[in-house]
Write a protein that holds these residues in place. Structure first.
Motif, PDB file in Angstrom:
ATOM      1  N   UNK A  28      39.110  59.108  38.839  1.00  0.00           N
ATOM      2  CA  UNK A  28      39.136  58.864  37.398  1.00  0.00           C
ATOM      3  C   UNK A  28      40.295  57.947  37.010  1.00  0.00           C
ATOM      4  N   UNK A  29      41.433  58.110  37.676  1.00  0.00           N
ATOM      5  CA  UNK A  29      42.597  57.303  37.302  1.00  0.00           C
ATOM      6  C   UNK A  29      42.628  55.953  38.028  1.00  0.00           C
ATOM      7  N   UNK A  30      41.738  55.765  38.994  1.00  0.00           N
ATOM      8  CA  UNK A  30      41.704  54.494  39.744  1.00  0.00           C
ATOM      9  C   UNK A  30      40.330  53.839  39.689  1.00  0.00           C
ATOM     10  N   UNK A  31      39.552  54.138  38.659  1.00  0.00           N
ATOM     11  CA  UNK A  31      38.163  53.685  38.635  1.00  0.00           C
ATOM     12  C   UNK A  31      38.036  52.163  38.635  1.00  0.00           C
ATOM     13  N   UNK A  32      39.009  51.452  38.049  1.00  0.00           N
ATOM     14  CA  UNK A  32      38.928  49.992  38.022  1.00  0.00           C
ATOM     15  C   UNK A  32      39.166  49.378  39.398  1.00  0.00           C
ATOM     16  N   UNK A  33      39.834  50.100  40.270  1.00  0.00           N
ATOM     17  CA  UNK A  33      40.128  49.566  41.603  1.00  0.00           C
ATOM     18  C   UNK A  33      38.866  49.389  42.443  1.00  0.00           C
ATOM     19  N   UNK A  34      37.825  50.126  42.129  1.00  0.00           N
ATOM     20  CA  UNK A  34      36.619  50.102  42.958  1.00  0.00           C
ATOM     21  C   UNK A  34      36.024  48.698  43.040  1.00  0.00           C
ATOM     22  N   UNK A  35      36.113  47.943  41.966  1.00  0.00           N
ATOM     23  CA  UNK A  35      35.569  46.577  41.949  1.00  0.00           C
ATOM     24  C   UNK A  35      36.264  45.717  42.995  1.00  0.00           C
ATOM     25  N   UNK A  36      37.587  45.850  43.076  1.00  0.00           N
ATOM     26  CA  UNK A  36      38.354  45.059  44.036  1.00  0.00           C
ATOM     27  C   UNK A  36      38.054  45.504  45.465  1.00  0.00           C
ATOM     28  N   UNK A  37      37.921  46.806  45.666  1.00  0.00           N
ATOM     29  CA  UNK A  37      37.608  47.320  47.001  1.00  0.00           C
ATOM     30  C   UNK A  37      36.268  46.792  47.496  1.00  0.00           C
ATOM     31  N   UNK A  38      35.274  46.770  46.632  1.00  0.00           N
ATOM     32  CA  UNK A  38      33.953  46.266  47.030  1.00  0.00           C
ATOM     33  C   UNK A  38      34.023  44.781  47.366  1.00  0.00           C
ATOM     34  N   UNK A 204      43.881  34.604  50.637  1.00  0.00           N
ATOM     35  CA  UNK A 204      44.314  35.548  49.598  1.00  0.00           C
ATOM     36  C   UNK A 204      43.574  35.256  48.301  1.00  0.00           C
ATOM     37  N   UNK A 205      43.121  36.334  47.651  1.00  0.00           N
ATOM     38  CA  UNK A 205      42.514  36.226  46.324  1.00  0.00           C
ATOM     39  C   UNK A 205      43.192  37.227  45.403  1.00  0.00           C
ATOM     40  N   UNK A 206      43.645  36.771  44.243  1.00  0.00           N
ATOM     41  CA  UNK A 206      44.271  37.641  43.257  1.00  0.00           C
ATOM     42  C   UNK A 206      43.254  37.966  42.177  1.00  0.00           C
ATOM     43  N   UNK A 207      43.121  39.250  41.851  1.00  0.00           N
ATOM     44  CA  UNK A 207      42.146  39.719  40.874  1.00  0.00           C
ATOM     45  C   UNK A 207      42.855  40.608  39.862  1.00  0.00           C
ATOM     46  N   UNK A 208      42.571  40.421  38.593  1.00  0.00           N
ATOM     47  CA  UNK A 208      43.127  41.278  37.553  1.00  0.00           C
ATOM     48  C   UNK A 208      42.254  42.517  37.392  1.00  0.00           C
ATOM     49  N   UNK A 209      42.802  43.669  37.710  1.00  0.00           N
ATOM     50  CA  UNK A 209      42.061  44.926  37.621  1.00  0.00           C
ATOM     51  C   UNK A 209      42.159  45.464  36.202  1.00  0.00           C
ATOM     52  N   UNK A 210      41.026  45.674  35.575  1.00  0.00           N
ATOM     53  CA  UNK A 210      41.027  46.137  34.195  1.00  0.00           C
ATOM     54  C   UNK A 210      41.744  45.185  33.267  1.00  0.00           C
ATOM     55  N   UNK A 211      41.867  43.914  33.704  1.00  0.00           N
ATOM     56  CA  UNK A 211      42.494  42.836  32.933  1.00  0.00           C
ATOM     57  C   UNK A 211      43.997  43.005  32.738  1.00  0.00           C
TER      58      UNK A 211
END
Length: 225
Positions: A28-38, A204-211
């Motif tokens: 629940x507290x890391x739900x936005x991280x899943x996008x980066x993991x995938x 390397x790719x940098x991604x903004x998680x949850x903006x």
């Protein structure tokens, strides 16, 4: 390289206790991280029949996704420092319908309990940013040790850059006051370490998680010889 990364004061025991505590609500507290993991799994290019190691498997989301990519002929192994995280992952595996060759082990990334050159892919998400800076190179060397020649390493971690909205200065100050914030993660740069160990084709790719939270995906290949 190291002057750009603040220290990580949490010991292995404190990290273990922290993640045992966080395990019931970690997703629940890391739900936005899943996008980066995938996205990290996509650059891993796991194929049918691959052998995969997921280090710091957490609640098992990426482990299950890896097993689908590896198929019925593949083998996927997961290790984690937290016994409660492994229990959550084991339950997820039991509920999944197509994970015939998935194995879990309680273990520390500083001393991976596998022989040399076993895996086609080593995947690690949001763990290296828990490791104190002087130990990062040792942990990555362990990842390299268990990879087959030509195997791929993929690291997903909290990071930063020099833009005002992603330089993480405020976060790093908060971290210095309370190192357990966001599960003890702090911004790192893993690419220089991976290059120092002789990996090839490093990206390397940098991604903004949850903006609001910058994360990096860094990947490279172990030399064939």
């Amino acid at each position: 390289m190291q002057e750009h990364i603040i220290g990580a004061p949490l010991s292995s025991k404190k990290t273990q206790r922290l993640y045992n505590f966080l395990s019931p609500f970690y997703e629940h507290i890391t739900r936005y991280e899943h996008i980066v993991k995938i996205k990290g799994l996509k650059v891993a290019e796991i194929k049918n029949g691959s052998t995969v190691l997921d280090v710091a498997v957490g609640t098992g989301q990426t482990l299950i996704a890896s097993s689908h990519c590896a198929g019925k002929d593949g083998i996927v192994c997961g290790i984690d420092l937290s016994i409660k995280m492994l229990k959550t992952t084991r339950k997820r595996i039991q509920e999944a319908s197509s994970t015939p060759h998935v194995y879990l082990t309680l273990g520390d990334a500083r001393q991976i309990p596998y022989q040399e050159e076993v895996f086609d892919v080593v995947f690690n998400s949001y763990m290296l940013d828990l490791i104190d800076t002087p130990e990062i190179l040792h942990v990555l060397a362990e990842f390299k040790r268990v990879l087959k020649p030509g195997g791929r390493l993929v690291i997903v971690s909290l990071s930063k850059d020099d833009r005002w909205y992603s330089n993480m200065k405020l976060y790093e100050w908060l971290y210095s006051q309370c190192p357990t914030i966001l599960g003890g993660c702090r911004p790192i740069f893993s690419r220089p370490f991976i290059e120092e160990l002789g990996f090839q084709n490093v990206n390397r790719e940098l991604i903004m998680v949850g903006r609001v939270m910058p994360s990096e995906i860094v990947w490279g290949d172990k030399p064939e010889a």
